[in-house]
Design a protein around this motif. Structure first.
Motif, mmCIF file in Angstrom:
data_model
loop_
_atom_site.group_PDB
_atom_site.id
_atom_site.type_symbol
_atom_site.label_atom_id
_atom_site.label_comp_id
_atom_site.label_asym_id
_atom_site.label_seq_id
_atom_site.Cartn_x
_atom_site.Cartn_y
_atom_site.Cartn_z
ATOM 1 N N ASP A 68 2.754 1.994 3.920
ATOM 2 C CA ASP A 68 2.497 2.212 2.464
ATOM 3 C C ASP A 68 2.636 0.988 1.626
ATOM 4 O O ASP A 68 3.280 0.115 2.101
ATOM 5 C CB ASP A 68 3.112 3.516 2.003
ATOM 6 N N LYS A 69 2.166 0.939 0.427
ATOM 7 C CA LYS A 69 2.153 -0.235 -0.287
ATOM 8 C C LYS A 69 3.300 -0.407 -0.708
ATOM 9 O O LYS A 69 3.937 -1.700 -0.830
ATOM 10 C CB LYS A 69 1.358 0.065 -1.454
ATOM 11 N N THR A 112 6.286 0.451 1.011
ATOM 12 C CA THR A 112 7.236 0.050 2.000
ATOM 13 C C THR A 112 7.399 -1.400 2.148
ATOM 14 O O THR A 112 6.622 -2.364 1.893
ATOM 15 C CB THR A 112 6.695 0.625 3.196
#
Length: 562
Positions: free
Chosen positions: A314-315, A317
């Motif tokens: 995900d963005k 992370t």
């Protein structure tokens, strides 16, 4: 000796069977057949004796060097028990203030039968079955006795020097017993340790021209010694495939973090490495594959897997762990110093040829492989040594059914790789060498450790060495450490470790019949390692050509040896 002792010493006639009485009354010119002292007290491993000073002085004049040393610290004496002779080593001496004689402690070494006609000792064996009683007479051990005791009992042996103090008794090492239970060669810098190691290995190679010896050489000293009899491997021709590393070794090379971050990085690396390995054609035929399996993979595949895993995030992370591993991988691929291991050319399945080359199978007349790791970048030297050591161990384990040939692994500067608990850094090389020391002999692996700092070695590893060859040790801590590792009967010898000359050693343990002090043979010039001390005065007297020399060195330095 006190009056009572002296009286007992003169009047005492041996009570055992045999010609002990005749021995005691031999003509005064024959020092060997006249007693020099009497036993005062008996204990399990050693005892106390009283020595007659007059007799010791008479013996000192004797032509036989063994008799001349009788009663001195480190010398051998013999005691009759029934029809056997007990051999003992003198551990220490002190003045008997009351009696004016000399009191000494002795360590029992072993016993041999007496030939009735000649009086010689034969079939000598270590250990004691019958102890003498207080009052038993003590005689000097002669060179003829020692010759019988040190004579080979038919087991294959290599001769490495002469037994001190004699000039002609050859000192032999029982090869099977020495290699079967590992050995250690210890000695301070400058005592001739490298030359002695080369001498022992040359003698083993001469005795077994189809042997299998791997030597880890961290300073590039031994290439000169084994040019003709061994295969010399260094960064230019080692070509060690990176995929032979197991997961732990991959972590050592590719991970740069500590603590919690390291665990996160390791999980990512394990996942991607397994995927990269499964892409190989071999993986299809093998069924279940693990992250440790020595299956070739492409470095680019590993890099792509890391990239793919990063793409799935995900963005929000954190991508830092993936970037760290990827950056380190790119660095290894592009740095020319790592080409001997991380080259794209090493992706082929060359495992069998690599093992055959390193383990000398077949030996092709060169039974020893010298692996010169002096040119390996220092941050991965221990990993390279770990991989080589583990390959020896794994090869032996998976080859149990085949009854494979035993392999001798010799490790110079061993304290670097198997450090003591206080210096331990948890590296994989320390673990694998400790494991070889503990379990290796079951699988036919022999370990030879060479070091000048035994006190920096892991204690458990030195105690696993069945044969200890100790040259002069200048440091108190090292001396105490070796004493703790040596067997009981060698204690008298150990006190002479600081007093040894260069190229002299004390050998005790499985490889010899009894503990001995040995002067090593001279080794031919072309068989010596390149470890001679430079002569400062001679080299400083030379002049001219310095500028060109500095330029050449700078060029080599910049090109990193290429």
């Amino acid at each position: 000796m006190g009056d009572m002792d002296k009286q007992g010493f003169q009047d005492f006639q041996p009570v055992e069977a045999g010609d002990g009485g005749a021995q005691a009354k031999a003509p005064s010119g024959d020092n060997a057949s006249q007693p020099i002292g009497v036993i005062l007290e008996i204990a399990g491993s050693g005892s106390q004796i009283a020595l007659d000073l007059e007799r010791l002085n008479e013996c000192m004049e004797d032509e036989d060097p063994s008799v001349a040393l009788a009663g001195q610290v480190g010398s051998q004496v013999k005691i009759r028990v029934g029809n056997t002779w007990l051999l003992a080593s003198v551990r220490n001496q002190r003045q008997d203030r009351r009696g004016g004689g000399v009191l000494a402690n002795i360590d029992f070494l072993g016993e041999g039968n007496e030939e009735k006609l000649t009086g010689r000792i034969n079939s000598f064996r270590r250990g004691v079955t019958r102890y003498p009683v207080p009052g038993a007479l003590i005689y000097p051990a002669t060179t003829a006795d020692l010759r019988q005791i040190y004579a080979s009992d038919g087991r294959s042996n290599i001769q490495i020097g002469t037994v001190y103090p004699t000039k002609d008794i050859r000192a032999g090492l029982y090869v099977d017993a020495m290699l079967g239970k590992h050995f250690a060669l210890l000695g301070s810098t400058g005592t001739g340790k490298s030359t002695s190691a080369a001498l022992i290995l040359h003698r083993i190679c001469d005795a077994a021209p189809d042997g299998h010896i791997v030597m880890i050489d961290p300073h590039g000293e031994y290439s000169a010694a084994f040019r003709n009899t061994g295969l010399i491997l260094d960064v230019s021709n080692l070509q060690m495939p990176y995929w032979l590393m197991n997961f732990e070794e991959h972590c050592e090379v590719l991970l740069t973090t500590n603590g919690n971050d390291r665990q996160i990085d390791a999980d990512i690396l394990a996942k991607c490495l397994l995927k990269a390995r499964t892409k190989n054609r071999l993986a299809e035929t093998m069924g279940k594959l693990t992250v440790d399996s020595p299956v070739p993979y492409l470095l680019s595949d590993l890099s792509n897997e890391i990239q793919n895993e990063m793409g799935k995030l995900d963005k929000a992370t954190n991508t830092a762990p993936y970037q760290r591993i990827k950056t380190k991988l790119e660095e290894l691929k592009s740095d020319p110093r790592y080409q001997f291991m991380f080259s794209g050319m090493l992706v082929g399945d060359t495992m069998a040829e690599f093992l055959g080359k390193i383990f000398r199978m077949p030996s092709s007349g060169k039974p020893i492989a010298i692996v010169d790791v002096s040119g390996v970048p220092s941050d991965i030297t221990s990993t390279v040594v770990a991989v080589l050591s583990r390959l020896v161990f794994d090869f032996a384990i998976w080859g149990r059914e085949e009854k494979t040939r035993p392999v001798l692994l010799v490790c110079e500067e061993a304290h670097r790789y198997v450090p003591s608990e206080k210096n331990a850094d948890g590296s994989s090389v320390g673990k694998i060498l400790s494991r070889i020391a503990k379990e290796g002999r079951k699988y036919g692996i022999s370990l030879g450790l060479i070091t000048q700092r035994p006190s920096d070695l892991a204690e458990g590893v030195l105690s696993q060495c069945g044969t200890i060859i100790s040259m002069r040790l200048n440091n108190d801590r090292d001396q105490a450490f070796v004493k703790a590792a040596m067997p009981e009967g060698a204690r008298g010898f150990l006190d002479s470790i600081p007093a040894l000359r260069n190229r002299e050693c004390i050998i005790c343990g499985e490889g010899v019949a009894i503990p001995i002090r040995v002067s090593f043979d001279n080794l031919e010039e072309q068989k010596r390692p390149a470890s001679e001390d430079p002569s400062f005065i001679e080299l400083w007297r030379e002049h001219g050509g310095e500028e060109e020399r500095v330029h050449r060195i700078v060029q080599r330095w910049r090109a990193q040896g290429r």
